[in-house]
Write a protein that holds these residues in place. Structure first.
Motif: not given
Lengths: 394, 167
Positions: A70, A81, A83, A366
């Motif tokens: 991340v 952000s 990932l 996530l």
């Protein structure tokens, strides 16, 4: 950018997150040439600690295990952000592994069973370096740590093994408990044994908690005041190669079993999750190994519910929490004073201590369960990182 | 009395500046020390850019003078207020530059030529923050860059570094 002197253009690029640094190769030919400049990886690496750390998420509930990373967004520039999955060559060598720790861009991983074999790698530079094999003992329990000492400029692995030695005589088989501390300096061909553990406490099997001032820190269970069990902070200095006890605060707040260690503002810190689940306290040792310098600097109310966790899961977690003692974990502090929290190994939340506000890092996407490791982005190979001089981490 | 120097921009505009302010530039400081700075100091910097350079230098000068005059009492609160003021000033300065990228790049060149490390570092960080997290297409649009890759070449780069392009 192409009209700027080379040094200026490289200075700009050396400040970029690693993903952008790769992506800009697609902008145009002159940008690609800059992004491939041979001096850039070391310039970029030298700025490592001026950027926020990147986070590596290790998912071990899938086999083979997976690594994600991340890159934290920049609030002022409003980019989010991100990932991404890292395709490392780790899986071709080992499918189930543990991340021992990350230091200056070197990620140390090892097979889950007995921490053997052990590898050093930079997930962004692909190469996987297998390290020499340690001595093995029957029925061994292993604690392992990895770190760097700024004075000696050496990376070392420390392996603490507890094992049972059986003695066969004509009629009796007796056994005794033994321990062995082994050290591997990266670059050496073999491990060195330092003999048995020189402290009265038993280091729990597992990986070390934090690296600070060239010393690894573990928490060990302490039965001095049985039946009250508490956690003792133990350090192992990577230059002197000896154990020390780190004193806890006098007030007794850390006479508990449910705290973990982290480095905040360059200081050793202990995060105490209070049993009632409503708040966590962060104690900071302002001056290293000065007992009186511990102070309770943050109290975080934990009533915030991340959007990706349903109410249900938190209730269930009550049971889990009492078992694990840490449903919320402090991962690290960021440059602007914010604190990164990991909830139940499932989601990441940023906490702003000044405004007492919470913000989800990524609301979706996530992996299901993960462990978060703070890592330094680097384009250098492990061999090149090992040659670099590193300042003490801030 | 402060010693004043006259700086001449590339388009022949004259700027009267205090020595202390302009000595932040290692290049000019050296010219003064070498005695080369009698009369007007000619600089290869446009008046528009030079005005920006001086704006920065004056702000920095202001900051150092204030810090010297401080005593320790109440310093922390004052420092924090000052930090806020500087932040605010820097934000305004950055916003203006972001809006006019020609000036931004001219200023980068000027700070390099005049050897103003603090300004150079500030501007490099500013450009880096503008670029960070942006996709190639956005960067091209931001700086008016033409994509000179063939589709095949572009594909080859994305394939080589697949992880960085997949979300």
């Amino acid at each position: 950018m192409e009209n700027l002197p080379h040094d200026v253009a490289l200075d700009i690029l050396s400040r970029l997150p690693i993903t952008t640094l790769i992506q800009i190769k697609c902008v145009c030919k002159s940008w690609r040439a800059l992004a491939q400049h041979p001096r850039l990886p070391s310039m970029h690496h030298a700025r490592a600690y001026t950027r926020n750390p990147c986070l590596i998420l290790h998912c071990d509930f899938l086999i083979p295990n997976e690594l994600y990373f991340v890159t934290l967004g920049n609030r002022t520039e409003q980019h989010n952000s991100e990932l991404r999955r890292i395709n490392t060559r780790i899986n071709s060598a080992v499918t189930e592994y543990r991340v021992v720790s990350s230091c200056n861009g070197v990620l140390c991983i090892s097979n889950t069973l007995h921490f053997d074999p052990i590898f050093a790698c930079n997930p962004f530079a692909g190469y996987l370096m297998e390290l020499p094999k340690p001595f093995k003992y029957p029925d061994q329990k292993v604690a392992l740590g990895f770190g760097y000492h700024p004075t000696t400029e050496k990376y070392k692995l420390v392996r603490i093994t507890y094992y049972i030695k059986t003695h066969h005589t004509a009629r009796v088989i007796s056994c005794s408990y033994k321990s062995d501390v082994q050290v591997l300096t990266l670059g050496d061909d073999s491990w060195r044994s330092l003999g048995p553990v020189s402290i009265p406490w038993r280091v729990d099997p597992g990986t070390s908690e934090v690296l600070l001032n060239g010393a690894l820190h573990w928490l060990t269970k302490c039965y001095d005041r049985y039946p009250f069990v508490c956690l003792q902070i133990i350090s192992f200095d990577l230059a002197e190669e000896n154990f020390r006890q780190i004193e806890r605060p006098t007030c007794g707040s850390l006479d508990a079993c449910n705290y973990h260690l982290v480095v905040l503002r360059g200081c050793l810190s202990a995060v105490h999750c209070l049993d009632d689940d409503e708040q966590i306290e962060i104690w900071i040792m302002k001056e290293y190994n000065v007992k009186e310098s511990w102070s309770k600097d943050y109290v975080i109310r934990t009533t915030y519910l991340p959007t990706s966790l349903s109410k249900n899961s938190l209730q269930n977690s009550k049971i889990r929490k009492t078992m694990l003692g840490r449903a919320i974990k402090v991962v690290c502090g960021l440059k602007d004073g914010e604190i990164l929290l990991e909830y139940e190994n499932r989601t990441l939340v940023l906490y702003n201590p000044e405004r007492e506000e919470f913000q989800d890092v990524l609301s979706s996407g996530l992996p299901k369960y993960f462990r978060t490791i703070t890592h330094v982005e680097s384009l250098l190979t492990v061999q090149d990182i090992l040659k670099c001089k590193h300042q003490v981490q801030q | 009395m402060a010693i004043m120097y006259a700086l001449k921009s590339s388009d022949n505009e004259i700027f009267e500046v205090e020595q202390k302010v302009i000595e932040q530039s290692e290049t000019i400081k050296k010219m003064i020390e070498d005695g080369a700075a009698t009369g007007e100091i000619p600089l290869q910097v446009s008046s528009k850019t030079l005005a920006k350079v001086l704006e920065w230098c004056k702000q920095r000068q202001h900051k150092t003078v204030e810090n010297e005059n401080d005593d320790n009492k109440g310093k922390r609160k004052k420092e924090r207020d000052e930090d806020d003021d500087i932040k605010e000033w820097e934000n305004k300065f950055s916003d203006e530059l972001k809006a006019d990228k020609d000036v931004l790049f001219d200023l980068l060149l000027a700070s390099n030529y005049l050897d103003l490390p603090a300004l150079l570092s500030f501007l490099c960080q500013l450009v880096a923050d503008m670029v960070a997290g942006k996709m190639p297409e956005e960067i091209r649009r931001m700086f008016n860059i033409e994509n000179d890759f063939t589709p095949e070449e572009e594909k080859a780069i994305t394939a080589e570094h697949g992880w960085a392009f997949q979300p």
